[in-house]
Scaffold this active site. Structure first.
Site, PDB file in Angstrom:
ATOM      1  N   ARG A 296       5.351 -64.182 -44.706  1.00 54.09           N
ATOM      2  CA  ARG A 296       6.538 -63.378 -44.399  1.00 54.09           C
ATOM      3  C   ARG A 296       7.514 -64.166 -43.534  1.00 54.09           C
ATOM      4  O   ARG A 296       7.096 -64.881 -42.630  1.00 54.09           O
ATOM      5  CB  ARG A 296       6.117 -62.116 -43.634  1.00 54.09           C
ATOM      6  CG  ARG A 296       5.665 -60.985 -44.509  1.00 54.09           C
ATOM      7  CD  ARG A 296       5.054 -59.861 -43.703  1.00 54.09           C
ATOM      8  NE  ARG A 296       5.910 -59.361 -42.628  1.00 54.09           N
ATOM      9  CZ  ARG A 296       5.700 -58.209 -42.006  1.00 54.09           C
ATOM     10  NH1 ARG A 296       4.669 -57.455 -42.354  1.00 54.09           N
ATOM     11  NH2 ARG A 296       6.498 -57.808 -41.046  1.00 54.09           N
TER      12      ARG A 296
ATOM     13  N   LYS B 220      -1.771 -50.872 -38.556  1.00 58.10           N
ATOM     14  CA  LYS B 220      -1.233 -49.681 -39.224  1.00 58.10           C
ATOM     15  C   LYS B 220      -1.343 -49.804 -40.748  1.00 58.10           C
ATOM     16  O   LYS B 220      -1.735 -48.861 -41.421  1.00 58.10           O
ATOM     17  CB  LYS B 220       0.254 -49.466 -38.868  1.00 58.10           C
ATOM     18  CG  LYS B 220       0.533 -49.265 -37.398  1.00 58.10           C
ATOM     19  CD  LYS B 220       1.992 -48.923 -37.143  1.00 58.10           C
ATOM     20  CE  LYS B 220       2.997 -49.981 -37.577  1.00 58.10           C
ATOM     21  NZ  LYS B 220       2.949 -51.246 -36.831  1.00 58.10           N
TER      22      LYS B 220
ATOM     23  N   ARG C 130      -3.219 -63.622 -39.780  1.00 58.85           N
ATOM     24  CA  ARG C 130      -2.589 -63.147 -41.013  1.00 58.85           C
ATOM     25  C   ARG C 130      -1.861 -64.298 -41.718  1.00 58.85           C
ATOM     26  O   ARG C 130      -1.945 -64.453 -42.924  1.00 58.85           O
ATOM     27  CB  ARG C 130      -1.597 -62.023 -40.672  1.00 58.85           C
ATOM     28  CG  ARG C 130      -0.851 -61.473 -41.861  1.00 58.85           C
ATOM     29  CD  ARG C 130      -0.366 -60.075 -41.623  1.00 58.85           C
ATOM     30  NE  ARG C 130       0.825 -60.018 -40.772  1.00 58.85           N
ATOM     31  CZ  ARG C 130       1.380 -58.895 -40.330  1.00 58.85           C
ATOM     32  NH1 ARG C 130       0.847 -57.742 -40.658  1.00 58.85           N
ATOM     33  NH2 ARG C 130       2.458 -58.922 -39.601  1.00 58.85           N
TER      34      ARG C 130
ATOM     35  N   ARG D  14      10.980 -45.843 -35.743  1.00 58.42           N
ATOM     36  CA  ARG D  14      10.855 -46.968 -34.807  1.00 58.42           C
ATOM     37  C   ARG D  14      11.803 -46.824 -33.634  1.00 58.42           C
ATOM     38  O   ARG D  14      11.779 -47.674 -32.730  1.00 58.42           O
ATOM     39  CB  ARG D  14      11.196 -48.257 -35.551  1.00 58.42           C
ATOM     40  CG  ARG D  14       9.984 -49.154 -35.821  1.00 58.42           C
ATOM     41  CD  ARG D  14      10.536 -50.364 -36.492  1.00 58.42           C
ATOM     42  NE  ARG D  14       9.726 -51.517 -36.594  1.00 58.42           N
ATOM     43  CZ  ARG D  14       8.899 -51.789 -37.607  1.00 58.42           C
ATOM     44  NH1 ARG D  14       8.677 -50.899 -38.538  1.00 58.42           N
ATOM     45  NH2 ARG D  14       8.297 -52.948 -37.666  1.00 58.42           N
TER      46      ARG D  14
ATOM     47  N   ARG E  16       9.944 -59.187 -32.421  1.00 54.63           N
ATOM     48  CA  ARG E  16       9.439 -57.897 -32.944  1.00 54.63           C
ATOM     49  C   ARG E  16       8.686 -57.129 -31.846  1.00 54.63           C
ATOM     50  O   ARG E  16       8.821 -55.908 -31.731  1.00 54.63           O
ATOM     51  CB  ARG E  16       8.533 -58.139 -34.163  1.00 54.63           C
ATOM     52  CG  ARG E  16       9.333 -58.502 -35.413  1.00 54.63           C
ATOM     53  CD  ARG E  16       8.493 -59.229 -36.443  1.00 54.63           C
ATOM     54  NE  ARG E  16       7.432 -58.418 -37.004  1.00 54.63           N
ATOM     55  CZ  ARG E  16       6.393 -58.920 -37.671  1.00 54.63           C
ATOM     56  NH1 ARG E  16       6.266 -60.226 -37.826  1.00 54.63           N
ATOM     57  NH2 ARG E  16       5.487 -58.117 -38.166  1.00 54.63           N
TER      58      ARG E  16
HETATM   59  P1  AMP Z   1       7.129 -54.110 -40.697  1.00 55.53           P
HETATM   60  O1  AMP Z   1       6.661 -54.511 -42.051  1.00 55.53           O
HETATM   61  O2  AMP Z   1       6.923 -52.655 -40.421  1.00 55.53           O
HETATM   62  O3  AMP Z   1       6.604 -54.994 -39.606  1.00 55.53           O
HETATM   63  O4  AMP Z   1       8.717 -54.294 -40.694  1.00 55.53           O
HETATM   64  C1  AMP Z   1       9.294 -55.568 -40.915  1.00 55.53           C
HETATM   65  C2  AMP Z   1      10.761 -55.552 -40.488  1.00 55.53           C
HETATM   66  O5  AMP Z   1      11.485 -54.594 -41.285  1.00 55.53           O
HETATM   67  C3  AMP Z   1      11.028 -55.115 -39.058  1.00 55.53           C
HETATM   68  O6  AMP Z   1      10.871 -56.165 -38.120  1.00 55.53           O
HETATM   69  C4  AMP Z   1      12.477 -54.640 -39.156  1.00 55.53           C
HETATM   70  O7  AMP Z   1      13.375 -55.724 -39.239  1.00 55.53           O
HETATM   71  C5  AMP Z   1      12.461 -53.923 -40.497  1.00 55.53           C
HETATM   72  N1  AMP Z   1      12.060 -52.511 -40.367  1.00 55.53           N
HETATM   73  C6  AMP Z   1      10.959 -51.915 -40.881  1.00 55.53           C
HETATM   74  N2  AMP Z   1      10.907 -50.613 -40.570  1.00 55.53           N
HETATM   75  C7  AMP Z   1      12.023 -50.381 -39.828  1.00 55.53           C
HETATM   76  C8  AMP Z   1      12.534 -49.235 -39.178  1.00 55.53           C
HETATM   77  N3  AMP Z   1      11.897 -48.056 -39.224  1.00 55.53           N
HETATM   78  N4  AMP Z   1      13.703 -49.359 -38.494  1.00 55.53           N
HETATM   79  C9  AMP Z   1      14.363 -50.528 -38.430  1.00 55.53           C
HETATM   80  N5  AMP Z   1      13.933 -51.657 -39.004  1.00 55.53           N
HETATM   81  C10 AMP Z   1      12.762 -51.590 -39.697  1.00 55.53           C
END
Ligand code: AMP
Length: 197
Positions: free
Chosen positions: A139, A13, A127, A88, A150
């Site tokens: 990260r 994404k 990654r 999400r 996740r």
């Molecule tokens: P990402 O970078 O999109 O993989 O997000 C990393 C982490 O941020 C996720 O595992 C969640 O802990 C938090 N996070 C990001 N977007 C959301 C969302 N829309 N709702 C809840 N938690 C989020």
């Protein structure tokens, strides 16, 4: 052009969003990036979100809904935006529908990238290796335990969004196992179609 990119962690994404940003001059709204910035800046939201994020769990709907609503009001979102990592949960999708209604805006498309799980784990490992090779910090949630969590959160809470957006008629599913350029081409085809409506 208002677009949601839907798909599990590691589906591509972020990469696709970056390409769309360049091509369409609209911003990528990544809730993950926004939350990581809040953590880095030591804000109240960041302090509360850090442990949840490191564990691979989801931050509360209220917090992310507010972050997104505020971000959409900024001037650079006037022509549109690409949502990456939001919504999400079904509750977030409902909140998004309500906030866009309130702002007099509507989505153009929801693009779902379908990938298989074994490939996702390989991509996460790559990654991490690339990040380390580039001398950057990995990260906090890119480790096997958090990544498994996740994926689990995705299966339980985010995967139901496919049905939500199938019912609204906005969902388009693309094979995310193709090479990145093929995925980009398919997304562009979708955008051409919705644009000409
Ligand atoms: P990402 O970078 O999109 O993989 O997000 C990393 C982490 O941020 C996720 O595992 C969640 O802990 C938090 N996070 C990001 N977007 C959301 C969302 N829309 N709702 C809840 N938690 C989020």
């Amino acid at each position: 052009m208002r677009l949601i990119l839907l798909g599990p962690p590691g589906a591509g994404k972020g990469t696709q969003a970056q390409r769309l940003v360049e091509r369409h001059s609209i911003p990528q709204l990544s809730t993950g990036d926004m939350l990581r910035a809040a953590v880095a800046n030591g804000t109240e939201v960041g302090r509360r979100a850090k442990a949840i994020m490191d564990a691979g769990e989801l931050v509360s709907d209220d917090v992310v809904n507010q972050i997104v609503s505020d971000r959409i009001d900024e001037a650079d979102c006037r022509k549109g935006f690409i949502l990456d990592g939001f919504p999400r949960t079904v509750a977030q999708a409902e909140a998004l529908t309500a906030m866009l209604d309130e702002k007099g805006q509507k989505l153009d498309a929801v693009v779902e990238l379908k990938v298989d799980e074994a490939a996702l784990i390989k991509r996460m490992e790559k990654r991490v290796a690339d990040t380390l090779a580039g001398g950057h910090t990995v990260r906090g949630d890119d480790n096997p335990e958090s990544f498994a969590k996740r994926l689990d959160e995705y299966r339980q809470k985010t995967a139901p969004l496919s049905n939500y957006y199938r019912k609204t008629g906005e969902l388009v599913t693309i094979d995310g196992m193709q090479d990145m350029d093929a995925v980009t081409r398919e997304i562009e085809n979708v955008l051409t179609r919705v644009d000409s409506f």
